[in-house]
Scaffold this motif. Sequence first.
Motif, PDB file in Angstrom:
ATOM      1  N   GLN A 176       0.832  -1.206   0.000  1.00  0.00           N
ATOM      2  CA  GLN A 176       0.000   0.000   0.000  1.00  0.00           C
ATOM      3  C   GLN A 176       0.869   1.259   0.000  1.00  0.00           C
ATOM      4  OE1 GLN A 176      -3.290   0.293  -0.504  1.00  0.00           O
ATOM      5  NE2 GLN A 176      -2.867   2.475  -0.575  1.00  0.00           N
ATOM      6  N   GLU A 177       1.966   1.210   0.729  1.00  0.00           N
ATOM      7  CA  GLU A 177       2.869   2.356   0.799  1.00  0.00           C
ATOM      8  C   GLU A 177       3.458   2.685  -0.580  1.00  0.00           C
ATOM      9  OE1 GLU A 177       6.908   3.506   3.256  1.00  0.00           O
ATOM     10  OE2 GLU A 177       5.476   2.150   4.206  1.00  0.00           O
ATOM     11  N   ARG A 236       2.200   1.912  -3.460  1.00  0.00           N
ATOM     12  CA  ARG A 236       1.081   2.384  -4.293  1.00  0.00           C
ATOM     13  C   ARG A 236       0.774   3.860  -4.013  1.00  0.00           C
ATOM     14  NH1 ARG A 236      -2.776  -0.341  -7.001  1.00  0.00           N
ATOM     15  NH2 ARG A 236      -4.749   0.709  -7.276  1.00  0.00           N
ATOM     16  N   THR A 237       0.747   4.233  -2.739  1.00  0.00           N
ATOM     17  CA  THR A 237       0.470   5.615  -2.342  1.00  0.00           C
ATOM     18  C   THR A 237       1.554   6.562  -2.861  1.00  0.00           C
ATOM     19  OG1 THR A 237      -0.690   4.832  -0.370  1.00  0.00           O
ATOM     20  CG2 THR A 237       0.045   7.132  -0.368  1.00  0.00           C
ATOM     21  N   ILE A 238       2.817   6.150  -2.727  1.00  0.00           N
ATOM     22  CA  ILE A 238       3.928   6.976  -3.215  1.00  0.00           C
ATOM     23  C   ILE A 238       3.779   7.217  -4.717  1.00  0.00           C
ATOM     24  CG2 ILE A 238       6.435   7.040  -3.620  1.00  0.00           C
ATOM     25  CD1 ILE A 238       6.680   5.361  -0.979  1.00  0.00           C
ATOM     26  N   GLU A 294       0.999   6.981  -6.595  1.00  0.00           N
ATOM     27  CA  GLU A 294      -0.171   7.807  -6.895  1.00  0.00           C
ATOM     28  C   GLU A 294       0.076   9.283  -6.579  1.00  0.00           C
ATOM     29  OE1 GLU A 294      -3.713   6.216  -5.078  1.00  0.00           O
ATOM     30  OE2 GLU A 294      -3.505   4.303  -6.127  1.00  0.00           O
ATOM     31  N   MET A 295       0.732   9.552  -5.470  1.00  0.00           N
ATOM     32  CA  MET A 295       1.028  10.947  -5.116  1.00  0.00           C
ATOM     33  C   MET A 295       1.984  11.567  -6.132  1.00  0.00           C
ATOM     34  SD  MET A 295       1.297  10.656  -0.956  1.00  0.00           S
ATOM     35  CE  MET A 295       2.088  12.231  -0.793  1.00  0.00           C
ATOM     36  N   THR A 352       0.144  12.110  -9.410  1.00  0.00           N
ATOM     37  CA  THR A 352      -0.796  13.232  -9.250  1.00  0.00           C
ATOM     38  C   THR A 352      -0.057  14.550  -9.417  1.00  0.00           C
ATOM     39  OG1 THR A 352      -2.189  11.933  -7.761  1.00  0.00           O
ATOM     40  CG2 THR A 352      -2.446  14.318  -7.666  1.00  0.00           C
ATOM     41  N   LYS A 375      -4.344   4.144 -10.672  1.00  0.00           N
ATOM     42  CA  LYS A 375      -5.194   3.919  -9.496  1.00  0.00           C
ATOM     43  C   LYS A 375      -5.946   2.591  -9.559  1.00  0.00           C
ATOM     44  CE  LYS A 375      -5.809   8.678  -8.013  1.00  0.00           C
ATOM     45  NZ  LYS A 375      -6.743   9.775  -7.734  1.00  0.00           N
ATOM     46  N   ARG A 427      11.398   9.315  -2.297  1.00  0.00           N
ATOM     47  CA  ARG A 427      10.675   9.158  -1.031  1.00  0.00           C
ATOM     48  C   ARG A 427      11.616   8.652   0.054  1.00  0.00           C
ATOM     49  NH1 ARG A 427       7.369  10.211   2.998  1.00  0.00           N
ATOM     50  NH2 ARG A 427       6.401   8.376   3.892  1.00  0.00           N
TER      51      ARG A 427
END
Length: 197
Positions: free
Chosen positions: A94-95, A97-99, A101-102, A105, A123, A156
């Motif tokens: 999940q981490e 994936r979030t990195i 997506e951010m 974006t 997404k 990151r």
Amino acid sequence: MAEKKAKLYLELQMEELKAAHAEEAGEENPVPKKNSRDNSKNAGIAKMYEDAAEYEEDLKGFEEELEIVNTNELKDIAASLIQKFPNEERDYAQELRTILEMGWTHLVDVEKTHPKEQLALIKETEFGDVVEKLSAAYPDHTSDFEADVRNFLVKRWENLIAIKKEHIKQELAEIKTTGLKPKYVKRVYEQFHGIVK
């Protein structure tokens, strides 16, 4: 038979001598008692290093994670992180994936260099399949999708490492204001907690 008895008798005498000698040595050289004043002083000094030690441990972990990010295929990163840090409570998949997506974006909304459709595709796609799906959907895209994704991850972890290094630097500066040297405080901390390096 007499030989066996004599041998047994001699062995018993040796045992008694050893026991008597051990008792005498114990009386002459009792175990030195720790001075409670010194121990409380060391506890106070060790406490000064607790935050820095925690930051150092975090820093070491982030550096190991960055190495995994740099040396593994994108699709294998989450599994490698989980394997290396099985007791970690973080959800690495999940981490990641979030990195991603951010980061994407930012490319879409701020830099306006990528279409919104790419973000939508990201997404709805598993992290390990993102590069393959983006490449298939956008064969004429000029940049390297894998390099873009890896770049977000590396940045990151580099940011996390820089933050931890800054925290350590601040803690050491705070120790210096007490008039003690950080190396001394670290040594007392390690001795107090029985850390062997």
